[in-house]
Design a protein around this motif. Structure first.
Motif, PDB file in Angstrom:
ATOM      1  N   GLY A  62       0.820  -1.210   0.000  1.00 57.21           N
ATOM      2  CA  GLY A  62       0.000   0.000   0.000  1.00 57.21           C
ATOM      3  C   GLY A  62       0.852   1.258   0.000  1.00 57.21           C
ATOM      4  N   GLU A  63       2.052   1.166   0.644  1.00 51.22           N
ATOM      5  CA  GLU A  63       2.971   2.317   0.659  1.00 51.22           C
ATOM      6  C   GLU A  63       3.800   2.372  -0.613  1.00 51.22           C
ATOM      7  OE1 GLU A  63       5.394   1.854   4.180  1.00 51.22           O
ATOM      8  OE2 GLU A  63       3.616   1.529   5.429  1.00 51.22           O
ATOM      9  N   LEU A  64       4.178   1.202  -1.106  1.00 55.66           N
ATOM     10  CA  LEU A  64       5.117   1.138  -2.237  1.00 55.66           C
ATOM     11  C   LEU A  64       4.448   1.424  -3.574  1.00 55.66           C
ATOM     12  CD1 LEU A  64       7.086  -2.108  -1.226  1.00 55.66           C
ATOM     13  CD2 LEU A  64       7.938   0.255  -1.152  1.00 55.66           C
ATOM     14  N   THR A  65       3.195   0.973  -3.717  1.00 53.88           N
ATOM     15  CA  THR A  65       2.536   1.029  -5.028  1.00 53.88           C
ATOM     16  C   THR A  65       1.178   1.699  -4.919  1.00 53.88           C
ATOM     17  OG1 THR A  65       3.662  -1.036  -5.578  1.00 53.88           O
ATOM     18  CG2 THR A  65       1.863  -0.375  -7.033  1.00 53.88           C
ATOM     19  N   PRO A  66       1.054   2.913  -5.505  1.00 50.01           N
ATOM     20  CA  PRO A  66      -0.263   3.564  -5.473  1.00 50.01           C
ATOM     21  C   PRO A  66      -1.276   2.753  -6.281  1.00 50.01           C
ATOM     22  CG  PRO A  66       1.285   4.787  -6.868  1.00 50.01           C
ATOM     23  CD  PRO A  66       2.067   3.686  -6.229  1.00 50.01           C
ATOM     24  N   ILE A  67      -2.543   2.888  -5.940  1.00 45.05           N
ATOM     25  CA  ILE A  67      -3.584   2.067  -6.574  1.00 45.05           C
ATOM     26  C   ILE A  67      -3.595   2.272  -8.094  1.00 45.05           C
ATOM     27  CG2 ILE A  67      -5.484   3.728  -6.203  1.00 45.05           C
ATOM     28  CD1 ILE A  67      -5.773  -0.104  -5.823  1.00 45.05           C
ATOM     29  N   GLU A  68      -3.257   3.508  -8.533  1.00 42.08           N
ATOM     30  CA  GLU A  68      -3.242   3.793  -9.981  1.00 42.08           C
ATOM     31  C   GLU A  68      -2.206   2.945 -10.701  1.00 42.08           C
ATOM     32  OE1 GLU A  68      -2.875   6.176  -7.578  1.00 42.08           O
ATOM     33  OE2 GLU A  68      -4.975   6.812  -7.618  1.00 42.08           O
ATOM     34  N   LYS A  69      -1.154   2.557  -9.976  1.00 42.40           N
ATOM     35  CA  LYS A  69      -0.084   1.758 -10.580  1.00 42.40           C
ATOM     36  C   LYS A  69      -0.345   0.262 -10.444  1.00 42.40           C
ATOM     37  CE  LYS A  69       3.100   4.756 -11.926  1.00 42.40           C
ATOM     38  NZ  LYS A  69       3.333   4.856 -13.368  1.00 42.40           N
ATOM     39  N   ALA A  70      -1.412  -0.075  -9.721  1.00 43.56           N
ATOM     40  CA  ALA A  70      -1.664  -1.496  -9.463  1.00 43.56           C
ATOM     41  C   ALA A  70      -2.986  -1.957 -10.086  1.00 43.56           C
ATOM     42  CB  ALA A  70      -1.677  -1.768  -7.967  1.00 43.56           C
ATOM     43  N   GLU A  71      -3.944  -1.053 -10.164  1.00 41.87           N
ATOM     44  CA  GLU A  71      -5.320  -1.379 -10.567  1.00 41.87           C
ATOM     45  C   GLU A  71      -5.982  -2.271  -9.529  1.00 41.87           C
ATOM     46  OE1 GLU A  71      -5.546  -1.086 -15.147  1.00 41.87           O
ATOM     47  OE2 GLU A  71      -6.655  -2.921 -14.601  1.00 41.87           O
ATOM     48  N   ARG A  72      -5.350  -3.412  -9.262  1.00 38.48           N
ATOM     49  CA  ARG A  72      -5.770  -4.269  -8.164  1.00 38.48           C
ATOM     50  C   ARG A  72      -4.514  -4.535  -7.338  1.00 38.48           C
ATOM     51  NH1 ARG A  72      -9.927  -2.794 -10.390  1.00 38.48           N
ATOM     52  NH2 ARG A  72     -11.720  -4.110 -10.899  1.00 38.48           N
ATOM     53  N   ARG A  73      -4.515  -4.107  -6.051  1.00 39.45           N
ATOM     54  CA  ARG A  73      -3.317  -4.264  -5.229  1.00 39.45           C
ATOM     55  C   ARG A  73      -3.446  -5.591  -4.479  1.00 39.45           C
ATOM     56  NH1 ARG A  73      -3.820  -0.289  -2.086  1.00 39.45           N
ATOM     57  NH2 ARG A  73      -2.616   1.411  -2.932  1.00 39.45           N
ATOM     58  N   VAL A  74      -2.792  -6.580  -5.044  1.00 38.91           N
ATOM     59  CA  VAL A  74      -3.007  -7.963  -4.599  1.00 38.91           C
ATOM     60  C   VAL A  74      -1.675  -8.667  -4.393  1.00 38.91           C
ATOM     61  CG1 VAL A  74      -3.958 -10.207  -5.285  1.00 38.91           C
ATOM     62  CG2 VAL A  74      -5.201  -8.110  -5.883  1.00 38.91           C
ATOM     63  N   LEU A  75      -1.548  -9.415  -3.290  1.00 39.33           N
ATOM     64  CA  LEU A  75      -0.469 -10.389  -3.164  1.00 39.33           C
ATOM     65  C   LEU A  75      -1.090 -11.757  -3.421  1.00 39.33           C
ATOM     66  CD1 LEU A  75       1.537  -9.124  -0.044  1.00 39.33           C
ATOM     67  CD2 LEU A  75       2.070  -8.801  -2.484  1.00 39.33           C
ATOM     68  N   VAL A  76      -0.517 -12.473  -4.385  1.00 42.18           N
ATOM     69  CA  VAL A  76      -1.084 -13.749  -4.810  1.00 42.18           C
ATOM     70  C   VAL A  76      -0.586 -14.861  -3.896  1.00 42.18           C
ATOM     71  CG1 VAL A  76      -1.242 -15.389  -6.712  1.00 42.18           C
ATOM     72  CG2 VAL A  76      -1.209 -12.933  -7.187  1.00 42.18           C
ATOM     73  N   LEU A  77      -1.491 -15.701  -3.439  1.00 44.43           N
ATOM     74  CA  LEU A  77      -1.151 -16.868  -2.623  1.00 44.43           C
ATOM     75  C   LEU A  77      -0.849 -18.004  -3.603  1.00 44.43           C
ATOM     76  CD1 LEU A  77      -2.627 -14.899  -0.730  1.00 44.43           C
ATOM     77  CD2 LEU A  77      -3.731 -16.831   0.362  1.00 44.43           C
TER      78      LEU A  77
END
Ligand code: GTQ
Length: 346
Positions: A62-77
């Motif tokens: 959340g600190e490293l990547t703004p939502i605009e740069k992620a679209e979906r801010r997800v860590l994949v299991l």
């Protein structure tokens, strides 16, 4: 009786090269690989993803990547048995832990894979699905079935985290996975849940039937939990206390490919789930338990997630003597049943 089959090395090199040049491959050296004896080869390894290890890394994202740069801010299991880069929990299941910070917006899109969200933590976020603004609270299940527009927003004050379950690995393997971006949706009446939230009575359409393939989009945890508790009280001798998330118009599974369930384990209960062909995912909504599969034993606490390969029994133990445990389960049963490969080996 099993014959030793010929190996690729048994063939003249030039012959194998001649075949390759023509895009031909001899079957017999690979026959046992693709049709192993009696039980499939499963790359899916029993794997435990503790929430306490994911959460700080997700907040860091959340600190490293703004939502605009992620679209979906997800860590994949990701299941190490499949290779992490494949981003799959099992053959057909994808799991991701998604973070939305206050006032962030994950823009509208739709895609061919089906998704659901199981809300893990936080209040004030919503997913707008097909125009219906579905509030997100802990334990709620929200569907975003194939082809429906969806976007996520957050009017609250604290981070919201949820578990995404998609049939992405299967749909990608089918070469049928793609997405389309859209504009912010116009919100229509409804929150995805209310009309169908009381089992036994469903809307009657005197003039025309509902045309919606997915009439219910949000399954509130308060309702699912109340159903489990009532089931436990009414059936004191019944071993498995489980509900299936269904399409209330058809009674079929809520989505086409993956199945979704909620389960209650009574205080101190041990439940052995039979060896069935589909792989499974377990996520703890409330309480704690132990899950045993093959030679792994996982101590699961609230918000933890684990997976089990198909064709293996799973033993769940609620180690608390006085508190029930509540689980969300996802599996590949609808897929296996539709394809005619479903098995229960007991
Ligand atoms: O929230 O729409 O974990 O499109 C993966 C792909 C979530 C989503 C994921 C997605 C989404």
């Amino acid at each position: 009786m099993s014959h030793e089959l010929g190996r690729i090395e048994d063939l003249p090199k030039e012959y194998v090269q001649d075949l390759r040049d023509l895009n031909l491959v001899p079957l017999w050296p690979s026959l046992r690989g693709v049709l192993p004896p009696k039980i499939p080869t499963r790359q899916t390894k029993p794997t435990h993803w503790p929430y306490k290890t994911i959460k700080p890394l997700l907040l860091k994202a959340g600190e490293l990547t703004p939502i605009e740069k992620a679209e979906r801010r997800v860590l994949v299991l990701a299941n190490p048995g499949h290779g992490l880069e494949k981003m799959q929990a099992s053959a057909a299941m994808y799991l991701g832990m998604q973070l939305l910070m206050p006032s962030e917006w994950a823009p509208s899109h739709r895609h061919t894979p089906n998704a659901v969200r199981m809300i893990v933590e936080g209040e004030g976020a919503y997913t707008t699905v097909d125009g219906e603004k579905c509030p997100m609270s802990r334990g709620d299940l929200i569907l975003t079935p194939t082809g429906l527009w969806h976007e996520h927003g957050h009017d609250g004050t604290d981070p919201v985290i949820w578990l995404d379950v998609l049939d992405l690995p299967l749909v990608y393997y089918m070469e049928a996975s793609y997405h389309i971006n859209g504009d912010r949706q116009t919100v229509v009446p409804g929150q995805g849940d209310k009309q169908y939230a009381r089992g036994g009575v469903v809307p009657t359409h005197v003039f025309e039937r509902s045309k919606k393939a997915y009439p219910m989009l949000r399954y509130a945890w308060t309702d699912a939990k109340a159903a489990l508790q009532a089931m436990a009280v009414d059936n004191p001798a019944q071993e498995s206390i489980q509900v299936t998330y269904v399409n209330p118009e058809t009674g079929e599974d809520a989505e086409n490919i993956l199945g979704f369930y909620a389960m209650m384990l009574r205080p101190g209960q041990t439940l052995r789930l039979p060896a069935r062909s589909p792989a499974q995912v377990f996520h703890v909504i409330e309480g704690s338990l132990q899950a045993q599969v093959v030679d792994s034993t996982f101590a699961l606490v609230e918000a933890d997630t684990c997976c089990a390969p198909g064709y293996e029994a799973v033993t769940l133990k609620n180690l608390s003597a006085d508190q029930p445990a509540f689980l969300f389960i996802a599996d590949e049963s609808p897929l296996h049943r539709k394809l005619g490969v479903y098995e229960n080996r007991g």
